[in-house]
Design a protein around this motif. Structure first.
Motif, mmCIF file in Angstrom:
data_model
loop_
_atom_site.group_PDB
_atom_site.id
_atom_site.type_symbol
_atom_site.label_atom_id
_atom_site.label_comp_id
_atom_site.label_asym_id
_atom_site.label_seq_id
_atom_site.Cartn_x
_atom_site.Cartn_y
_atom_site.Cartn_z
ATOM 1 N N THR A 27 0.732 -1.189 0.205
ATOM 2 C CA THR A 27 -0.123 0.048 0.138
ATOM 3 C C THR A 27 0.623 1.254 0.055
ATOM 4 N N GLY A 28 2.131 1.156 0.205
ATOM 5 C CA GLY A 28 2.841 2.432 0.382
ATOM 6 C C GLY A 28 3.370 2.991 -1.244
ATOM 7 N N PRO A 29 3.896 4.234 -0.897
ATOM 8 C CA PRO A 29 4.231 4.887 -2.335
ATOM 9 C C PRO A 29 5.574 4.361 -2.828
ATOM 10 N N ALA A 30 6.519 3.888 -1.955
ATOM 11 C CA ALA A 30 7.546 3.608 -2.424
ATOM 12 C C ALA A 30 7.812 2.431 -3.138
ATOM 13 N N ARG A 31 8.313 2.495 -4.423
ATOM 14 C CA ARG A 31 8.961 1.202 -5.181
ATOM 15 C C ARG A 31 9.605 0.282 -4.129
ATOM 16 N N ILE A 32 9.929 -0.886 -4.492
ATOM 17 C CA ILE A 32 10.498 -1.856 -3.510
ATOM 18 C C ILE A 32 11.723 -2.541 -4.110
ATOM 19 N N GLY A 33 12.785 -2.608 -3.656
ATOM 20 C CA GLY A 33 13.968 -3.355 -4.041
ATOM 21 C C GLY A 33 14.222 -4.567 -3.176
ATOM 22 N N THR A 34 15.122 -5.718 -3.434
ATOM 23 C CA THR A 34 15.392 -6.555 -2.594
ATOM 24 C C THR A 34 16.618 -7.459 -2.966
ATOM 25 N N VAL A 35 17.208 -7.936 -2.271
ATOM 26 C CA VAL A 35 18.539 -8.719 -2.228
ATOM 27 C C VAL A 35 18.745 -9.590 -1.150
ATOM 28 N N THR A 36 19.241 -10.755 -1.592
ATOM 29 C CA THR A 36 19.618 -11.634 -0.527
ATOM 30 C C THR A 36 21.179 -11.614 -0.076
ATOM 31 N N ALA A 37 21.356 -12.300 1.066
ATOM 32 C CA ALA A 37 22.718 -12.270 1.540
ATOM 33 C C ALA A 37 23.034 -13.822 2.172
ATOM 34 N N HIS A 38 24.155 -14.137 1.940
ATOM 35 C CA HIS A 38 24.414 -15.400 2.634
ATOM 36 C C HIS A 38 25.586 -15.307 3.817
ATOM 37 N N LEU A 39 25.484 -15.219 4.932
ATOM 38 C CA LEU A 39 25.978 -14.953 6.025
ATOM 39 C C LEU A 39 26.729 -16.063 6.761
ATOM 40 N N ILE A 40 27.965 -16.029 7.153
ATOM 41 C CA ILE A 40 28.709 -17.037 7.737
ATOM 42 C C ILE A 40 29.089 -16.672 8.963
ATOM 43 N N ASP A 41 28.813 -17.224 10.047
ATOM 44 C CA ASP A 41 29.177 -16.963 11.547
ATOM 45 C C ASP A 41 30.434 -18.030 11.777
ATOM 46 N N ARG A 42 31.458 -17.596 11.780
ATOM 47 C CA ARG A 42 32.436 -18.517 12.068
ATOM 48 C C ARG A 42 33.024 -18.647 13.443
ATOM 49 N N SER A 43 32.160 -17.829 14.159
ATOM 50 C CA SER A 43 32.579 -17.941 15.825
ATOM 51 C C SER A 43 32.087 -19.024 16.577
ATOM 52 N N ARG A 44 30.904 -19.860 15.650
ATOM 53 C CA ARG A 44 30.214 -20.844 16.332
ATOM 54 C C ARG A 44 29.842 -22.038 15.108
ATOM 55 N N PRO A 45 29.818 -23.408 15.750
ATOM 56 C CA PRO A 45 29.459 -24.258 14.880
ATOM 57 C C PRO A 45 27.694 -24.148 14.576
ATOM 58 N N ASP A 46 27.409 -24.931 13.808
ATOM 59 C CA ASP A 46 25.855 -25.156 13.648
ATOM 60 C C ASP A 46 25.323 -25.790 14.971
ATOM 61 N N PRO A 47 24.303 -25.310 15.650
ATOM 62 C CA PRO A 47 23.978 -26.008 16.954
ATOM 63 C C PRO A 47 23.145 -27.085 16.445
ATOM 64 N N TRP A 48 22.847 -27.350 15.562
ATOM 65 C CA TRP A 48 21.673 -28.415 15.014
ATOM 66 C C TRP A 48 22.308 -29.504 14.337
ATOM 67 N N VAL A 49 23.283 -29.523 13.509
ATOM 68 C CA VAL A 49 23.884 -30.351 12.549
ATOM 69 C C VAL A 49 25.315 -30.482 13.215
ATOM 70 N N ALA A 50 25.738 -31.572 13.869
ATOM 71 C CA ALA A 50 27.306 -31.294 14.414
ATOM 72 C C ALA A 50 28.457 -31.352 13.385
ATOM 73 N N THR A 51 28.156 -31.821 12.408
ATOM 74 C CA THR A 51 29.132 -31.889 11.145
ATOM 75 C C THR A 51 29.402 -30.453 10.538
ATOM 76 N N GLU A 52 28.722 -29.585 10.838
ATOM 77 C CA GLU A 52 28.723 -28.118 10.143
ATOM 78 C C GLU A 52 29.332 -27.240 10.967
ATOM 79 N N LYS A 53 30.624 -27.091 10.648
ATOM 80 C CA LYS A 53 31.398 -26.048 11.550
ATOM 81 C C LYS A 53 31.362 -24.646 11.722
ATOM 82 N N ASN A 54 30.571 -24.081 10.822
ATOM 83 C CA ASN A 54 30.097 -22.832 10.644
ATOM 84 C C ASN A 54 28.681 -22.539 10.961
ATOM 85 N N ARG A 55 28.131 -21.466 11.350
ATOM 86 C CA ARG A 55 26.598 -21.319 11.387
ATOM 87 C C ARG A 55 26.364 -20.237 10.187
#
Length: 360
Positions: A27-55
């Motif tokens: 409903t707003g007046p502005a046109r909309i842009g969008t982008v995606t980003a892949h972020l890697i947190d190297r300070s912690r492993p994945d908490p759900w899959v033990a074999t994945e060293k980074n989140r």
């Protein structure tokens, strides 16, 4: 949920004619842009899959665009996920959003809002609300909580699936939910840390940050506010609350916005309400249901399913009305507390929105 209901339609339709599903226009007046980003947190492993060293996380950024000429509209979900939830032979085509891929941002620095989805859902599940906020001048960052979300596709084509094991016993459920929340809070704070380093950082005013989410995403908004003072205002859309915030005194603006039965049945709302020390609001929408606060509200009524399958999921309220109400009140809250503007919609019941009740 949407995948399951699409499967029901497919099974009942021997020779389908493909019908495009759609999301309501912003409903707003502005046109909309969008982008995606892949972020890697190297300070912690994945908490759900033990074999994945980074989140690893995927986020999308939605923002007011200077122009959208030459930039195509983004699909609702990525290609790999689309193939899984809507396989060949389906009678429906998944929606196209109103965001334009890589469009140049509009001038100025805009308030930032974070979005966290419900447990098992993806960052795309709140697009109806997210892109409306972007059309009104906000930068909105949506977060996939990998392996908590059902499906997350990375730029190299890998698809991470849900990997949160159910509790071993009923007594373990609360402990599991607390871990889910802790992971989500860490995810969100990491994303916040990264925003100032992103190419779109110049369009973000990181001194004005809010957060909202549906279901567990709403609990995440409260949890992040408890842990991180960078988030100045938050909204919980129909989500039970868990974690340390229930024992704290949250002194910043918070909105509990739910279905007409949620507040009566959820004692965690009462516990949080009694601990809120900043501006607080507790609203309910008559005729809504738990998934009314996601894109399911817009999409499920388009599938042609019988009412007994749709109404328990998104309620009896009409989709257009439900979405209009949610957009109006969510925006009014962030306008008031991130922009210091707006009228008195949040102060008292409005004759324009008789479906909305204010809870004491």
């Amino acid at each position: 949920m949407l995948k399951a209901l699409l499967s029901l339609v497919l099974a009942a339709t021997p020779v389908p004619a493909v019908t495009p599903l759609s999301l309501p226009p912003p409903t707003g007046p502005a046109r909309i842009g969008t982008v995606t980003a892949h972020l890697i947190d190297r300070s912690r492993p994945d908490p759900w899959v033990a074999t994945e060293k980074n989140r690893e996380l995927m986020v999308s950024i939605w923002y007011p665009a200077r122009t959208v000429r030459g930039h195509q509209r983004a699909d609702w979900v990525s290609p790999g996920i689309a193939a899984r939830i809507n396989p060949p032979g389906s009678p429906y085509a998944l929606p196209v959003t109103h965001g334009h891929l890589g469009a140049p941002p509009a001038a100025g620095r805009h308030p930032v809002i974070l979005y966290s989805p419900g447990f098992g859902l993806e960052r795309t599940s709140g697009t109806t609300l997210v892109e409306d906020l972007a059309g009104h001048g906000y930068v909105v960052v949506t977060i996939d909580h990998t392996h908590d979300a059902g499906l997350v596709e990375f730029p190299d084509g890998r698809i991470a699936t849900g990997a949160v094991a159910p509790p071993a016993s009923p007594g373990e459920e609360e402990k599991l939910l607390e871990k889910v929340l802790d992971v989500r809070v860490r995810d969100t704070r990491f994303v916040l840390d990264q925003l100032g380093r992103m190419p779109l950082a110049a369009t973000m005013d990181l001194s004005r940050v809010g957060m909202f989410g549906a279901s567990m995403g709403g609990a995440t908004a409260a949890g992040v506010m408890h842990a991180d003072r960078r988030v100045r205002a938050g909204i919980n859309l129909d989500g039970s609350v868990v974690g340390p915030v229930l024992g704290s005194k949250l002194n910043r603006p918070f909105l509990l916005f739910g279905s007409d039965s949620h507040g009566e049945q959820d004692e965690t709302w009462t516990r949080l309400w009694d601990r809120l020390r900043g501006p607080r609001y507790r609203l309910e929408i008559a005729g809504s249901a738990h998934l009314s606060f996601t894109d399911h509200q817009a999409l499920l009524p388009q599938l042609g399913l019988p009412a007994e399958q749709v109404e328990p999921v998104v309620g009896t309220i009409g989709a257009h009305r439900s979405i209009a109400i949610q957009r109006t009140y969510v925006r009014a809250f962030f306008d008031r507390h991130l922009r210091q503007r707006g009228g008195g919609l949040l102060d008292r019941p409005s004759p324009r929105y008789p479906e909305v009740t204010f809870q004491p």
